[in-house]
Scaffold this active site. Structure first.
Site, PDB file in Angstrom:
ATOM      1  N   GLU A 464       0.812  -1.613   0.117  1.00 34.04           N
ATOM      2  CA  GLU A 464       0.178  -0.091  -0.156  1.00 34.04           C
ATOM      3  C   GLU A 464       0.837   0.968   0.003  1.00 34.04           C
ATOM      4  O   GLU A 464       0.838   2.187  -0.967  1.00 34.04           O
ATOM      5  CB  GLU A 464      -1.271  -0.048   1.513  1.00 34.04           C
ATOM      6  CG  GLU A 464      -1.883  -0.959   1.752  1.00 34.04           C
ATOM      7  CD  GLU A 464      -2.415  -1.387  -0.498  1.00 34.04           C
ATOM      8  OE1 GLU A 464      -2.882  -0.090  -1.073  1.00 34.04           O
ATOM      9  OE2 GLU A 464      -3.324  -2.382  -0.294  1.00 34.04           O
ATOM     10  N   HIS A 467       2.370   2.183  -3.513  1.00 30.24           N
ATOM     11  CA  HIS A 467       0.950   2.729  -4.326  1.00 30.24           C
ATOM     12  C   HIS A 467       0.409   4.715  -3.939  1.00 30.24           C
ATOM     13  O   HIS A 467       0.647   5.117  -4.751  1.00 30.24           O
ATOM     14  CB  HIS A 467      -0.826   1.971  -4.312  1.00 30.24           C
ATOM     15  CG  HIS A 467      -1.237   0.818  -4.345  1.00 30.24           C
ATOM     16  ND1 HIS A 467      -1.124   1.193  -5.990  1.00 30.24           N
ATOM     17  CD2 HIS A 467      -1.764  -0.228  -4.281  1.00 30.24           C
ATOM     18  CE1 HIS A 467      -0.935  -0.478  -6.373  1.00 30.24           C
ATOM     19  NE2 HIS A 467      -1.872  -0.545  -5.351  1.00 30.24           N
TER      20      HIS A 467
HETATM   21 ZN   LIG Z   1      -2.641  -3.104  -5.271  1.00 27.04          ZN
END
Ligand SMILES: [Zn+2]
Length: 675
Positions: A464, A467
């Site tokens: 995460e 991202h």
């Molecule tokens: Zn992902």
């Protein structure tokens, strides 16, 4: 005063009351409509600036409110917020439809698109123009009235069919239960799984234990239950969902969905649904997807067959199993894995205290990109548990605001995700910096113990945060091309690449320390983590490939000649079969990813993204895990560029060539590294 209707820097959570949302949405929609009208009714000749750019920067306030609201609905919801979501969602789709169906607006956009050679456009502007034009054309703006009517009809029917497909699946899942009253039948299950099964029974006023087809109940049973007959029963129930020739059967729905998708694609001028979908993917065409799947298949198949043989022998030696069946796979795999690695979460967890892992991910990004993190306490947030940070680059310039929300709560949906409260963009020469957030559901601290993460949670946090970096380091002009706004089969590169550092000694020794003794994680553990990560990778790859082939078999060619769903599926699985085929089960009728969700002609992208991240990470391994030059290239060519150019162009600029599958095959242990 409605705090959502006055300009705000960061989201004014503490001042927002639920009753502020609807009026704010309505007002912002009305304003956005006016902005669109101004573009549409302009007397001026259409230009890139007065049409495309104006359209791009319209409705910004509405988007801020919407992202704030829907983030809350995911991370801190309640009945009222859910009600508002139901009320506002149709209004928002209507608002978006009014734009894509606005013929006058489309004429202006098309005029600019057709005259694009007359304008000196940058690569980013060209991408924006293309995107805006396609947003109309792919929704039928170029069709005649008759065709448009047909398209609307198809879309409406498809929406109903997908809904029906999902409802049937849900009903089938809920209809089934395996009621056990003899404790011996639960033999092998861990205590937690037994307790959960007892609780399920109790909730329904029954004695004993209940096993259902929901994953949290189904998976542990298939993995641990020693009773082979019961595993078979459960597995057959799972695999035959939607396949009983009754009112919940999904075969007709599957055929209809595939045929309507094909017709829709033809109507819009595409050869197949896959051609339509892949136009906006890095893979581009069905031919390339097939080529990709087949290349991986050739490499994975020998390993998969070998692993299957080993597993069969193991099961035979252990329990005298003559023919390994699909309901044996996960049970004996788990046993074999324990025998080989003797590694479990409880052993690893003490080395992964949440605070240490956060510090680790920050330190790694500091070493790679020169970023620094400062926790701040004066930013308004939606829950006291949320942490907020200001992120600066190496010359102390503010880069991004970062929210992190780690633990489960009532009102937060399951899983982990990255999102944003404000995108990055450049307007009137001002680089507006983004507000990025990650939301997770990690083990909570207790009075006596801090939050200790499983290794899976550690990689999730890195994922995460990867991202998040895509958002944090964004540096584009247009918000709709910024950060993670990239093609679907490219979006997992930044997230998955960061996970690689979790397996490297050089990185682990930075943060994996025992929470009590401060001792670094033993290198034998690191070794086992690495080895167990590639356990049965050949079989796992074959499984993913089989789904990819099935997906393409439904979407890359005219499906009108298919009458037997199961037969079509058997043919698609031909090259990837390990376990004996079972005539009573069918995958397609419960393949929600492609028939209900948004993964049609896109299942291949899981493997595609792995190829990209392994190949990109290989570059780091070649030059050094913390090599600043490679990191800077990754930042400049990939992370900061968002969707401003085609992913293949960006990737080649970073890597100097197209991605190759070898790095993934090596990482997965499917081929040996060549010198
Ligand atoms: Zn992902």
């Amino acid at each position: 005063m409605n705090p959502l209707l006055t300009p705000f820097g960061t989201a004014p959570f503490s001042r927002i009351k639920n009753e502020h949302f609807m009026p704010a949405f309505r007002q912002a929609m009305e304003n956005a409509r006016k902005e669109i009208d101004d573009i549409t009714n302009s007397e001026e000749e259409p230009t890139f600036e007065n049409t495309i750019e104006a359209l791009e920067f319209s409705g910004q306030h509405l988007e801020r409110i919407a992202s704030l609201f829907f983030n809350l609905n995911s991370a801190e919801t309640n009945d009222t917020i859910q009600k508002i979501a139901q009320e506002v969602s149709p209004l928002l789709s209507e608002f978006n439809n009014d734009i894509t169906l606005n013929e006058k607006l489309f004429r202006r956009v098309k005029n600019v698109f057709e005259n694009k050679d007359k304008y000196p456009l940058t690569a980013e502007q060209y991408t924006l123009l293309d995107k805006k034009y396609k947003n109309f054309s792919r929704n039928g703006a170029n069709l005649n009235e008759e065709e448009k009517k047909r398209l609307r009809k198809i879309d409406a029917t498809l929406a109903t069919l997908k809904l029906k497909f999902g409802e049937n699946l849900l009903k089938e899942t809920n209809k089934y239960e395996m009621h056990l009253t003899n404790e011996d039948d639960l033999d092998g299950l861990p205590e937690s799984a037994k307790d959960a099964a007892a609780q399920l029974a109790k909730n329904k006023g029954k004695k004993g234990w209940l096993i259902t087809l929901d994953y949290p109940s189904y998976i542990p049973f298939m993995k641990y239950a020693r009773n082979r007959e019961l595993r078979k029963e459960l597995s057959m129930a799972f695999g035959s969902k939607g396949f009983h020739n009754d009112e919940l059967d999904n075969q007709a729905n599957v055929l209809q969905i595939a045929n309507l998708r094909h017709e829709r694609a033809n109507l819009l001028g595409y050869k197949s649904h896959a051609n339509f979908i892949l136009e906006e993917r890095m893979a581009e065409t069905p031919e390339k997807v097939y080529e990709f799947l087949k290349e991986l298949l050739i490499k994975a198949k020998p390993a998969a067959k070998q692993e299957f043989k080993e597993l069969s022998e193991f099961a035979k030696a252990l329990d005298g199993i003559e023919q390994l069946q699909s309901w044996d796979g996960s049970f004996y795999s788990e046993k074999l894995k324990q025998k080989r690695f003797n590694l479990d979460d409880e052993k690893l967890k003490p080395y992964f205290k949440l605070e240490n892992v956060i510090e680790g991910v920050f330190m790694i990004t500091e070493r790679l990109y020169g970023l620094s993190f400062e926790e701040v306490f004066d930013v308004d947030k939606y829950h006291p548990e949320v942490k907020t940070y200001k992120i600066y680059d190496s010359d102390n310039k503010f880069v991004s605001l970062f929210y992190a929300d780690f633990h489960p709560r009532e009102g937060k949906r399951a899983g982990a995700w990255m999102t944003s409260f404000k995108p990055q963009f450049i307007l009137n020469n001002k680089n507006e910096r983004p507000q990025i957030s990650i939301v997770c559901n990690f083990t909570k601290p207790t009075e006596s113990k801090p939050s200790l993460l499983t290794f899976n949670e550690v990689t999730t946090l890195f994922h995460e945060f990867g991202h998040a970096l895509h958002g944090i380091l964004a540096n584009t002009i247009y918000p709709s091309l910024s950060g993670t706004s990239v093609y679907w089969d490219f979006v997992e590169l930044p997230s998955q690449i960061l996970e690689n550092w979790c397996y490297e000694k050089e990185a682990l020794e930075v943060f994996a320390r025992h929470y009590e003794t401060e001792e670094p994680i033993p290198m034998s553990f690191v070794d086992s983590i690495k080895k167990s990560a590639t356990f049965q990778e050949g079989m796992a790859t074959m499984r993913q490939l089989s789904f990819g082939f099935l997906d393409m078999a439904w979407h890359a060619a005219d499906p009108s000649g298919i009458s037997d769903v199961k037969q079509h599926e058997v043919k698609a699985f031909e090259d990837t079969l390990l376990y004996p085929n079972n005539p009573e089960t069918c995958m397609s009728v419960s393949f929600a990813h492609i028939f209900q969700g948004g993964y049609s002609a896109g299942y291949y992208s899981y493997k595609w993204a792995e190829v990209l991240d392994a190949d990109a990470f290989d570059y780091f391994k070649e030059k050094g895990l913390f090599n600043r030059e490679v990191a800077e290239k990754f930042r400049d060519d990939i992370l900061s560029k968002g969707g401003t150019e085609k992913p293949m162009v960006l990737y080649k600029r970073f890597r100097g060539r197209e991605p190759k599958i070898e790095a993934l095959l090596e990482r997965a242990g499917l081929i040996k590294k060549t010198a």
